[in-house]
Design an enzyme around this catalytic site. Sequence first.
Site, PDB file in Angstrom:
ATOM      1  N   TYR A 105       9.950  38.619   7.633  1.00 31.29           N
ATOM      2  CA  TYR A 105       9.223  38.141   8.809  1.00 31.29           C
ATOM      3  C   TYR A 105       8.677  36.757   8.503  1.00 31.29           C
ATOM      4  O   TYR A 105       8.125  36.528   7.430  1.00 31.29           O
ATOM      5  CB  TYR A 105       8.072  39.108   9.117  1.00 31.29           C
ATOM      6  CG  TYR A 105       7.144  38.617  10.207  1.00 31.29           C
ATOM      7  CD1 TYR A 105       7.291  39.059  11.518  1.00 31.29           C
ATOM      8  CD2 TYR A 105       6.123  37.704   9.921  1.00 31.29           C
ATOM      9  CE1 TYR A 105       6.450  38.607  12.518  1.00 31.29           C
ATOM     10  CE2 TYR A 105       5.283  37.248  10.931  1.00 31.29           C
ATOM     11  CZ  TYR A 105       5.453  37.702  12.226  1.00 31.29           C
ATOM     12  OH  TYR A 105       4.631  37.249  13.222  1.00 31.29           O
ATOM     13  N   GLU A 192       8.023  32.777  16.247  1.00 32.70           N
ATOM     14  CA  GLU A 192       8.181  33.932  15.354  1.00 32.70           C
ATOM     15  C   GLU A 192       9.649  34.266  15.133  1.00 32.70           C
ATOM     16  O   GLU A 192      10.411  34.388  16.097  1.00 32.70           O
ATOM     17  CB  GLU A 192       7.470  35.137  15.983  1.00 32.70           C
ATOM     18  CG  GLU A 192       7.509  36.392  15.135  1.00 32.70           C
ATOM     19  CD  GLU A 192       6.928  37.596  15.872  1.00 32.70           C
ATOM     20  OE1 GLU A 192       5.739  37.878  15.688  1.00 32.70           O
ATOM     21  OE2 GLU A 192       7.665  38.224  16.652  1.00 32.70           O
TER      22      GLU A 192
END
Length: 391
Positions: A105, A192
């Site tokens: 991530y 993101e």
Amino acid sequence: MKIQEADAKSLLVAQGLPVPPWEVAHTAVEARVAAERFLSEGAQQVVIKAQVLVGGRGKAGGVKLAGFAEQAELVAQSILDLEIKGIPVRKVLVGPAADIVQEVYLSAVLDRASRKILLMGSAEGGVEIEQVAAERPDAIVTIHADPLLGLQPYQAREMAFRLGLGAHLKDAVAIATGLVRTMRAYDADLVEINPLAIVNDIGVDGLVTQRLQCLDAKITLDDSALYRHPELEALRDPDEEDPADKEAREAGLTFIKLDGTIGCMVNGAGLAMTTMDLVKRAGGEPANFLDIGGGARADKVAEAMRLILADPKVNAILVNIFGGITRGDEVAKGLIEARAQQSRDVPMVVRIVGTNAAEAAILLEEAQFVTAATLDDAAAQAVAASKAGAA
Ligand code: GDP
Ligand code: MN
């Protein structure tokens, strides 16, 4: 403003980040055609992904693989038939499926408290980051970018090592600095990548190498900075915008829907907040925050009234206008016009003071509106009317 994955990926590509190619398809047949293309170009499988502005599409069955074109068509149709978190899927992204070795991530977010861009990473990618944050906050690595210098290469390297991407240092550094650059280039609140993946890459010589790719992208843009990027306005997805939000934006009104029963029409954000407080103190619940802005004219007032009445829970309306630039008689005319067109009869209490209040009072009296001299009185009357309506 949230933008779709495909649009977010376009912005990443423009900033030089590694993203696998894709096409957007609105029908299963379009998806099959796109799949045929990627499969003929050497992809072993294609990935088909719902384009909706919510997370967790994978879990909801909105991300699937297909090995041949007909299967891609069937899979695309099954995804187009889905509703994910209440949103019908209207389009899908089709691309060559990545052969994933590892998912991490990585995101850049605006950290309002420190007024800096914060780079956040976790070696536990793919899964929902909120869950990781709640259960194992130590698994999240955070690094602040310098407001003047941006993200420094040593900071990007530190992030890369802590995410276990040491073998891909150069690419990881380019991606991390690219995320921060993307934030600044478009005035984003959030950029993101989840997952940022190490993927197997089969070369023309048949040799397998590994590299990093951004397989998912989520970007939210700062609405207040959108005027600096008029070209990004085209990325707004009208299909997924709340109709009331859209109407308000187009009319130049600041409107936020709440859960109560008393519709509030006020000029000025501060006065709107105060009005909501007083409604609560009088024992009621506001149905909305609505600032019609300074200098609002009759047609804007009528538009605001339509927005308030579109909410079926509203059973009383409180109008609180402090005339400065806004002229009281203009507002009164707007109210009279709005009531004439009103689809349902909801009791309304009006308080108008300031510029042209006397003219407004005459107009309202002629039209037999209920008026109040003070805000406390207006709030009390609106709450009483709402309670009578609910009983
Ligand atoms: P999200 O669930 O809305 O975040 O959608 P993602 O695009 O992140 O996809 C969810 C998951 O599907 C990822 O974490 C991957 O495990 C998997 N996935 C996505 N794209 C691919 C792909 O190209 N190949 C493979 N094998 N899996 C993928
Ligand atoms: Mn994802």
